[in-house]
Design an enzyme around this catalytic site. Structure first.
Site, PDB file in Angstrom:
ATOM      1  N   GLN A   1       0.851  -1.189   0.000  1.00  0.00           N
ATOM      2  CA  GLN A   1       0.000   0.000   0.000  1.00  0.00           C
ATOM      3  C   GLN A   1       0.886   1.239   0.000  1.00  0.00           C
ATOM      4  O   GLN A   1       1.710   1.404   0.903  1.00  0.00           O
ATOM      5  CB  GLN A   1      -0.861  -0.043   1.263  1.00  0.00           C
ATOM      6  CG  GLN A   1      -1.907   1.030   1.362  1.00  0.00           C
ATOM      7  CD  GLN A   1      -2.308   1.242   2.813  1.00  0.00           C
ATOM      8  OE1 GLN A   1      -1.470   1.571   3.656  1.00  0.00           O
ATOM      9  NE2 GLN A   1      -3.568   1.016   3.124  1.00  0.00           N
TER      10      GLN A   1
ATOM     11  N   GLU B   1      -8.423  -2.693   5.669  1.00  0.00           N
ATOM     12  CA  GLU B   1      -7.160  -2.783   6.395  1.00  0.00           C
ATOM     13  C   GLU B   1      -7.434  -2.908   7.891  1.00  0.00           C
ATOM     14  O   GLU B   1      -6.877  -3.756   8.573  1.00  0.00           O
ATOM     15  CB  GLU B   1      -6.323  -1.532   6.114  1.00  0.00           C
ATOM     16  CG  GLU B   1      -4.991  -1.523   6.864  1.00  0.00           C
ATOM     17  CD  GLU B   1      -4.152  -0.290   6.552  1.00  0.00           C
ATOM     18  OE1 GLU B   1      -4.714   0.735   6.133  1.00  0.00           O
ATOM     19  OE2 GLU B   1      -2.921  -0.361   6.735  1.00  0.00           O
TER      20      GLU B   1
END
Lengths: 413, 366
Positions: free
Chosen positions: A132, A250
């Site tokens: 990410q 997440e």
């Protein structure tokens, strides 16, 4: 209330267990599952990839994804049952959190059919490691303040800037990249979400050594990196809402770590029973008991909260902002638990365990790693804001940058 | 897996809430709080008409024969409303003691009247301020007679029947409080909507409940069951405190904006929300263990009790704090919740004791 499986769930569980028994060794009694890995051993990464590929081949991967994209078209209940069963076996640590846990759900929610076909099946088979690329040196918790810029050039975007705290970026094949494409509108409105091939020229991922001594998170420099517009997820300027999908996934995947707490508490009890002071085993000390109980109550509270969420989901109710609880509680609980374990050993609590594979958990490493759980994926403070504003409906903090174009927002540098 | 209550349970909960919204406003709670009566007899009768006391009592014993899940949800509503009635003493402790250990004759004599709300029961454990519950008990039971002093006894002022821990804890004695040899002395309660009394036994007629010598074991099991029911009361109270504080934080302005927009206040309330949600999840697990008769109750009761005690206390203390000076006044309702939270925090033994019990039970597990 019925904690037993329904007949269908029981059948599914038996099938999952039978398959796992044919594939991997079960954990020995009292054996801890794979610890949190910083993936510095290439063999470990290969074992993780191979295990994912094996699961996908046999139809045990990505349960809730549609079959055409490499999933099973199954339910979230099946996913949790398989995860429960898998946790009883000696499996490698999972290197696919950012891919299967975050990139996958984001693609499913915002990707075109073509994009889903392009990435999802390979992701399910463990062919891609993802990272990410969100945080930046000047942004941090104010994620939408990021400065990495992308400028359109024909069918491509040209990206320049720097990202930070990108776990596994040094190993990754693909990155989730949030960039600024318009500095002349409000900070949330000028963002665009791209999927970037990490082998592209102009990408330089440099591992940063962490407090644990490991180095799996990175600073990533992007210099003239060209990303095809076909790799854009969502609209130009619509990157913020795509990023929110990633962030929600997440948090829920990081919060799932709370299930490991009960196991840690058992080890903590064993440690307190085996460690003596002049009055006897430390398990006889009231303050020790109370501190252990505090950890256990929180860790079980997180587990039972996830049961409530699962039950709600099986009845068709989507999970709400309360899923932010898991990460908030589990992060702090782990830190307290590790600190307590070190305390119990007095000065030996400052000695690095020479054999972390012995019958105790590697408390020293766990203690040093614990802050990550309270920072990564949103700090405790960010999560409290989310709970306060979305679960309790409290008014937002006033913002001085509201209504300003990004270019005009005052900064400290 | 189904880790939630079903629609028919929720229907019963809604009915309880509707009755309490109507008959048990905070103004009603305050009239017991400030008045001479030890409890709200009209509300008690209305609850009896709804069958609250007999929900988990088998039909053969004069109850409704439903179950603990129903009772848990009614308890949650009573906690939410701060109901000034002796249901916890009579049902969670008195009725449960008889269900756990009563002889057929004792069950027949008392359960139908308790289930109908015609008789109120309680449990008497502690004796002196400097001796915590269960330790160094002086009350003697011999030859059918009870001698000693018990204090504080919740609802001892209005109960007609008491389960008395005697002979150093080895005996549970059942004694009718309206008979000869019993004297009641009211004690000022920190929460005057729930009364406390000192009971003097001077040769009162009594009988053994369960096997003599088995008292401590029975008391442990009784506490485990009651802990889950108390947890639901605490949960209801905690949720109400949180709701009131959140409402106030949205309406009250300072420095030109709602106080709930300040992180210091928002984060405080977020922490209370987290404590309440964890308590809810732990209480549900307790409800499951209680309703299924699982061996897990020994652990589940501790989890429910500890989590709910901490949540109600945090919600009552921080809820009052969010209200600022107005929350500190007699006229405001915040102190009613603070007082109830404190009473419930110690009624079955403080969280400290439950934490020790929890860890020792975990350590004893294979």
């Amino acid at each position: 209330m019925d904690l037993d499986d329904t007949p269908e769930e029981a059948t599914f569980r038996a099938e999952a267990r039978a398959w796992l028994e044919g594939e991997v060794e079960p954990l020995a009694p009292g054996e801890a599952p794979a610890a949190i890995s910083e993936f510095e051993d290439p063999d470990e990464i290969e074992r993780s990839r191979a295990w994912q590929a094996r699961k996908a081949e046999a139809g045990w991967a990505c349960f809730t994804w549609p079959v055409e994209y490499g999933g099973r078209g199954g339910t979230s209940t099946q996913r949790s049952i398989f995860a429960q069963e898998e946790a009883r076996f000696r499996i490698p640590p999972d290197v696919f959190t950012a891919g299967i846990g975050m990139a996958g759900p984001t693609l499913l929610a915002h990707g075109s059919d073509e994009q889903k076909r392009r990435w999802l099946p390979g992701m399910a088979r463990g062919e891609q490691i993802w990272c990410q690329l969100f945080s930046e040196p000047g942004a941090g918790s104010d994620l939408a303040a990021l400065r990495t810029a992308a400028i359109r050039d024909g069918d491509e975007w040209v990206v320049d800037g720097q990202k930070l705290w990108s776990s596994a970026a040094n190993l990754a094949d693909w990155g989730l990249l949030l960039v600024r494409t318009d500095p002349d509108v409000g900070k949330h409105a000028g963002l665009t979400y791209l999927l970037v091939d990490m082998r592209s020229p102009g990408i330089d991922a440099r591992p940063i050594r962490q407090i644990t001594g490991g180095a799996n998170f990175n600073e990533v420099f992007l210099t003239g990196v060209r990303v095809p517009d076909a790799n854009r997820l969502g609209e130009v300027g619509g990157g913020w809402s795509v990023a929110l999908t990633t962030l929600m996934n997440e948090r829920s995947s990081l919060g799932a770590g709370g299930t490991g707490g009960a196991l840690g508490v058992r080890a903590l009890i064993a440690l307190a029973a085996a460690t003596h002071d002049e009055r006897g085993p430390l398990l006889g000390d009231d303050a020790v008991c109370e501190a252990i109980a505090d950890c256990y109550v929180r860790s079980k509270g997180v587990v039972y909260t996830s049961w409530r969420t699962q039950t709600a989901m099986s009845r068709g109710v989507p999970p709400g902002p309360e899923v932010s609880i898991a990460k908030l509680v589990a992060g702090r609980m782990r830190q307290d638990m590790m600190a307590l374990a070190l305390d119990l050993q007095d000065l030996f609590g400052a000695v690095v365990a020479s054999d972390p594979a012995a019958d105790h958990l590697p408390w020293d490493h766990g203690y040093l790693f614990a802050p990550a759980a309270r920072i990564g994926g949103g700090t405790d403070e960010v999560l409290r804001n989310i709970i306060g504003e979305r679960a309790l409906g409290l008014p937002p903090e006033p913002r001085v940058d509201k209504g300003l174009a990004f270019r005009e927002i005052p900064t400290g540098r | 897996m189904n880790f939630d209550f079903d629609d028919d349970h929720r229907e019963l909960q809604r009915a309880a809430r509707a009755l309490l919204d109507d008959r048990c406003t905070l103004r009603d709670v305050r009239s017991v709080f400030e008045g001479p009566a030890p409890f709200d007899a009209d509300l008690w009768d209305a609850g009896a008409a709804m069958g609250w006391m007999g929900l988990a009592v088998p039909e053969a014993d004069g109850g409704l024969g439903l179950g603990y899940l129903e009772l848990c949800l009614v308890a949650e509503e009573l906690g939410r409303a701060l109901a000034p009635i002796p249901l916890s003493s009579s049902v969670y402790l008195g009725i449960e003691a008889l269900l756990l250990a009563g002889s057929p004759d004792q069950r027949a004599r008392y359960l139908p009247r308790l289930a109908a709300g015609e008789l109120i029961a309680t449990l008497a454990v502690q004796e002196r301020r400097d001796r915590v519950a269960g330790f160094d008990l002086q009350t003697r039971f011999e030859d059918g007679r009870l001698h000693g002093v018990k204090a504080p006894v919740p609802d001892g002022e209005c109960a007609g029947l008491a389960v008395v821990v005697a002979n150093g804890g080895s005996t549970l004695a059942l004694v009718e409080l309206d008979g000869e040899g019993v004297r009641r002395e009211p004690l000022a309660s920190l929460d005057p909507s729930r009364s406390l009394a000192r009971l003097h036994f001077d040769g009162a007629a009594a009988e053994v409940l369960g096997a003599d010598g088995d008292g401590r074991h029975l008391l442990d099991r009784l506490y485990d069951r009651a802990a889950v029911l108390f947890a639901f009361e605490q949960l209801g109270g905690a949720q109400r405190c949180l709701d009131l504080a959140v409402g106030y934080a949205k309406e009250r302005y300072t420095f030109g904006r709602p106080i709930g927009s300040y992180q210091a206040v928002k984060h405080k309330l977020a922490d209370v929300f987290v404590a309440v949600e964890l308590a809810r999840s732990n209480a549900y697990y307790g409800a499951w263990a209680l309703s299924t008769g699982s061996d897990e109750l020994a652990i589940a009761a501790c989890l429910a009790r500890i989590s709910a005690t901490e949540a109600f206390q945090a919600a009552a203390e921080e809820g009052l704090h969010v209200h600022g000076g107005i929350g500190f006044t007699w006229e405001h309702d915040a102190h009613l919740f603070l007082r109830r939270a404190r009473l419930l925090a110690v009624e079955l033994g403080a969280a400290r004791r439950w934490k020790r019990t929890l860890v020792h039970r975990l350590a004893a597990r294979p």
